[in-house]
Design an enzyme around this catalytic site. Structure first.
Site, PDB file in Angstrom:
ATOM      1  CD  GLU A  36      -2.799  -1.220   2.439  1.00 20.81           C
ATOM      2  OE1 GLU A  36      -2.738  -0.290   3.279  1.00 20.81           O
ATOM      3  OE2 GLU A  36      -3.556  -2.189   2.549  1.00 20.81           O
ATOM      4  CB  CYS A  37       4.312   1.694  -0.484  1.00 25.55           C
ATOM      5  SG  CYS A  37       5.696   2.837  -0.581  1.00 25.55           S
ATOM      6  N   GLY A  38       3.326   4.236  -2.149  1.00 26.53           N
ATOM      7  CA  GLY A  38       3.437   4.930  -3.431  1.00 26.53           C
ATOM      8  C   GLY A  38       4.432   4.259  -4.364  1.00 26.53           C
TER       9      GLY A  38
END
Length: 160
Positions: A36-38
């Site tokens: 769930e990271c950029g």
């Protein structure tokens, strides 16, 4: 000469115990990952490296980590399903680890020692920090989260 780096115990995402020695390769790319990271779209680039160079001796190894913004909250089963479904990940993934602090996985403790970050810092700053390991562990180079997997192509080709 055998490097003790390859004897550090690791657990795969499906619960098998082993070490880096289980991955006979000329070059290993170890990455702390998160779903769930950029930077999560880097999974695609990591898979492309694995597909392109795997037969020549590169192994990409993903170690999910929930230490940065709690961006890897899922179970191992959820992580594996997400990576396969969303990015077609087929390179080896491992059980969730911590990369900093007192509970840091011994592999990351050793990698940080061998390849410190900017200005000699040991701590990993964020998800998708990459460690390129070559020459049976004698060469370890660190790359930041913002370094795209494709930016490593020249270095990987030189090492293979």
């Amino acid at each position: 000469m055998h490097d003790p780096l390859f004897d550090i115990p690791c657990v795969t995402i499906d619960g098998r115990h082993g070490t880096l020695a289980d991955y006979p390769a000329k070059v290993l790319l170890v990455v702390n990952t998160a779903s769930e990271c950029g930077f999560t779209p880097q999974y695609k680039g990591l898979e492309e490296l694995w597909q392109r160079y795997g037969e020549r001796g590169l192994v990409v190894l993903g170690f999910p980590c929930n230490q940065f913004g709690r961006q890897e909250p899922g179970s191992e089963e959820q992580i594996a399903a997400f990576c396969e479904r969303r990015f077609g990940v087929s390179f080896p993934l491992f059980a969730k680890v911590e990369v900093n602090g007192g509970d840091a996985h011994p592999l990351f403790v050793e990698l940080k020692k061998r390849a410190p970050g900017l200005l000699g810092s040991k701590a990993i700053k964020w998800n998708f920090t990459k460690f390129l390991i070559a020459d049976q562990g004698r060469k370890v180079k660190r790359y930041s989260s913002s370094t795209a997997p494709q930016a490593l192509v020249g270095e990987i080709e030189a090492l293979l």
